[in-house]
Design a protein around this motif. Structure first.
Motif, mmCIF file in Angstrom:
data_model
loop_
_atom_site.group_PDB
_atom_site.id
_atom_site.type_symbol
_atom_site.label_atom_id
_atom_site.label_comp_id
_atom_site.label_asym_id
_atom_site.label_seq_id
_atom_site.Cartn_x
_atom_site.Cartn_y
_atom_site.Cartn_z
ATOM 1 N N CYS A 22 4.039 9.287 5.730
ATOM 2 C CA CYS A 22 4.592 7.965 5.958
ATOM 3 C C CYS A 22 4.613 7.632 7.445
ATOM 4 O O CYS A 22 4.165 6.553 7.866
ATOM 5 C CB CYS A 22 6.006 7.892 5.376
ATOM 6 S SG CYS A 22 6.833 6.301 5.623
ATOM 7 N N MET A 23 5.108 8.546 8.272
ATOM 8 C CA MET A 23 5.230 8.289 9.696
ATOM 9 C C MET A 23 3.864 8.187 10.365
ATOM 10 O O MET A 23 3.626 7.308 11.202
ATOM 11 C CB MET A 23 6.082 9.368 10.354
ATOM 12 C CG MET A 23 7.534 9.343 9.901
ATOM 13 S SD MET A 23 8.541 10.717 10.533
ATOM 14 C CE MET A 23 8.700 10.258 12.265
ATOM 15 N N ASN A 24 2.957 9.076 10.000
ATOM 16 C CA ASN A 24 1.627 9.060 10.617
ATOM 17 C C ASN A 24 0.800 7.862 10.172
ATOM 18 O O ASN A 24 0.086 7.252 10.981
ATOM 19 C CB ASN A 24 0.883 10.365 10.312
ATOM 20 C CG ASN A 24 1.339 11.510 11.195
ATOM 21 O OD1 ASN A 24 1.026 11.569 12.380
ATOM 22 N ND2 ASN A 24 2.087 12.439 10.613
ATOM 23 N N GLU A 61 0.831 -1.204 0.000
ATOM 24 C CA GLU A 61 0.000 0.000 0.000
ATOM 25 C C GLU A 61 0.865 1.253 0.000
ATOM 26 O O GLU A 61 0.602 2.205 -0.751
ATOM 27 C CB GLU A 61 -0.904 0.009 1.240
ATOM 28 C CG GLU A 61 -1.835 -1.182 1.362
ATOM 29 C CD GLU A 61 -2.530 -1.211 2.707
ATOM 30 O OE1 GLU A 61 -2.451 -0.206 3.452
ATOM 31 O OE2 GLU A 61 -3.159 -2.238 3.030
ATOM 32 N N TRP A 62 1.899 1.275 0.862
ATOM 33 C CA TRP A 62 2.740 2.465 0.952
ATOM 34 C C TRP A 62 3.528 2.725 -0.324
ATOM 35 O O TRP A 62 3.731 3.879 -0.704
ATOM 36 C CB TRP A 62 3.686 2.350 2.155
ATOM 37 C CG TRP A 62 3.030 2.715 3.450
ATOM 38 C CD1 TRP A 62 2.295 3.837 3.715
ATOM 39 C CD2 TRP A 62 3.031 1.956 4.652
ATOM 40 N NE1 TRP A 62 1.846 3.814 5.007
ATOM 41 C CE2 TRP A 62 2.274 2.680 5.608
ATOM 42 C CE3 TRP A 62 3.591 0.743 5.026
ATOM 43 C CZ2 TRP A 62 2.080 2.217 6.917
ATOM 44 C CZ3 TRP A 62 3.395 0.293 6.323
ATOM 45 C CH2 TRP A 62 2.655 1.023 7.245
ATOM 46 N N ASN A 63 3.978 1.685 -0.971
ATOM 47 C CA ASN A 63 4.691 1.890 -2.232
ATOM 48 C C ASN A 63 3.767 2.437 -3.306
ATOM 49 O O ASN A 63 4.174 3.275 -4.120
ATOM 50 C CB ASN A 63 5.343 0.575 -2.686
ATOM 51 C CG ASN A 63 6.699 0.348 -2.047
ATOM 52 O OD1 ASN A 63 7.669 1.022 -2.361
ATOM 53 N ND2 ASN A 63 6.759 -0.591 -1.125
ATOM 54 N N SER A 64 2.513 2.006 -3.295
ATOM 55 C CA SER A 64 1.531 2.583 -4.217
ATOM 56 C C SER A 64 1.284 4.044 -3.890
ATOM 57 O O SER A 64 1.179 4.897 -4.787
ATOM 58 C CB SER A 64 0.219 1.801 -4.145
ATOM 59 O OG SER A 64 0.403 0.468 -4.570
ATOM 60 N N ASP A 65 1.205 4.347 -2.599
ATOM 61 C CA ASP A 65 1.036 5.737 -2.173
ATOM 62 C C ASP A 65 2.214 6.587 -2.634
ATOM 63 O O ASP A 65 2.042 7.739 -3.057
ATOM 64 C CB ASP A 65 0.913 5.819 -0.651
ATOM 65 C CG ASP A 65 -0.367 5.192 -0.123
ATOM 66 O OD1 ASP A 65 -1.265 4.923 -0.949
ATOM 67 O OD2 ASP A 65 -0.464 4.969 1.090
#
Length: 224
Positions: A103-105, A84-88
């Protein structure tokens, strides 16, 4: 005259089928709870099966060993989030400062504030006794996580938002505050004053401000 039946309850076979389909998720939830509560070494597959309401034999139909069960829990709870984060990352249009804040939140919302964060503490305490599990966790969680943070920092450098830095070490400046929050949460805040509990949102904002003050490119920097 005989009325038509309005009973829409599932047939016994349908109920068993739904139960069968639900079992992997129930087993993973039970395993996550027990791994976080007791650790990897102390958790027995019999306990996981009992908490999920199935037999030990049923558990082994889905997960042939405790190692494989643990790996499935990590994939379901943590490493799957990295997709998910890489897509973001690919879709993010804001500044690199905003991206690091996001990213941190979002890490805290999706992992840190959930039961899954206890797996990080587990690995820190038991990795030395289970090198195969430690290697798996490094490959599935640590490496991809560091790679994503590195991409964010490199993006900031390339765009002139961040100064040049040693990314191999800068990554740890982002990771360390997150690890501290996990330890505070799962070790009853032993490093915190009793009358000053850690507020995650305030803590992240404070750490982020310190990080960004140190990373921002100054007007005279070559890449700014």
């Amino acid at each position: 005259m005989t009325s038509l039946s309005t009973d829409t309850s599932p047939t016994p076979g349908a109920k068993r089928e739904r139960r069968k389909e639900a079992r992997p998720g129930e087993l993973l939830n039970a395993a996550l709870d027990l791994f976080v509560e007791k650790g990897f070494a102390a958790t027995r597959v019999e306990e996981v099966a009992a908490r999920a309401g199935v037999s030990k034999g049923t558990l082994f139909l889905y997960f042939p060993s405790k190692d494989e069960l643990f790996k499935a829990v990590v994939r379901e709870s943590i490493s799957g989030r990295l997709v998910e984060w890489n897509s973001d990352f690919e879709a993010f249009k804001g500044s690199s400062c905003d991206m690091l804040a996001y990213c941190m939140n979002s890490w805290w919302d999706r992992v840190g504030a959930t039961r899954a964060s206890g797996l990080t503490k587990l690995m820190m305490s038991e990795a030395g006794n289970f090198p195969d599990i430690a290697a798996f966790y490094h490959q599935e969680v640590v490496q991809p996580g560091h790679s994503l943070i590195r991409r964010i920092l490199q993006r900031g450098i390339d765009r002139g938002e961040f100064r040049s830095m040693d990314l191999d070490y800068a990554v740890y400046s982002v990771v360390a505050p997150m690890v501290f929050m996990i330890l505070s949460q799962h070790s009853m805040g032993v490093c915190m004053p009793i009358d000053c509990p850690l507020d995650p949102q305030k803590y992240i904002a404070s750490q982020l401000g310190i990080l960004l003050d140190g990373m921002r490119a100054a007007p005279g920097d070559p890449q700014a």
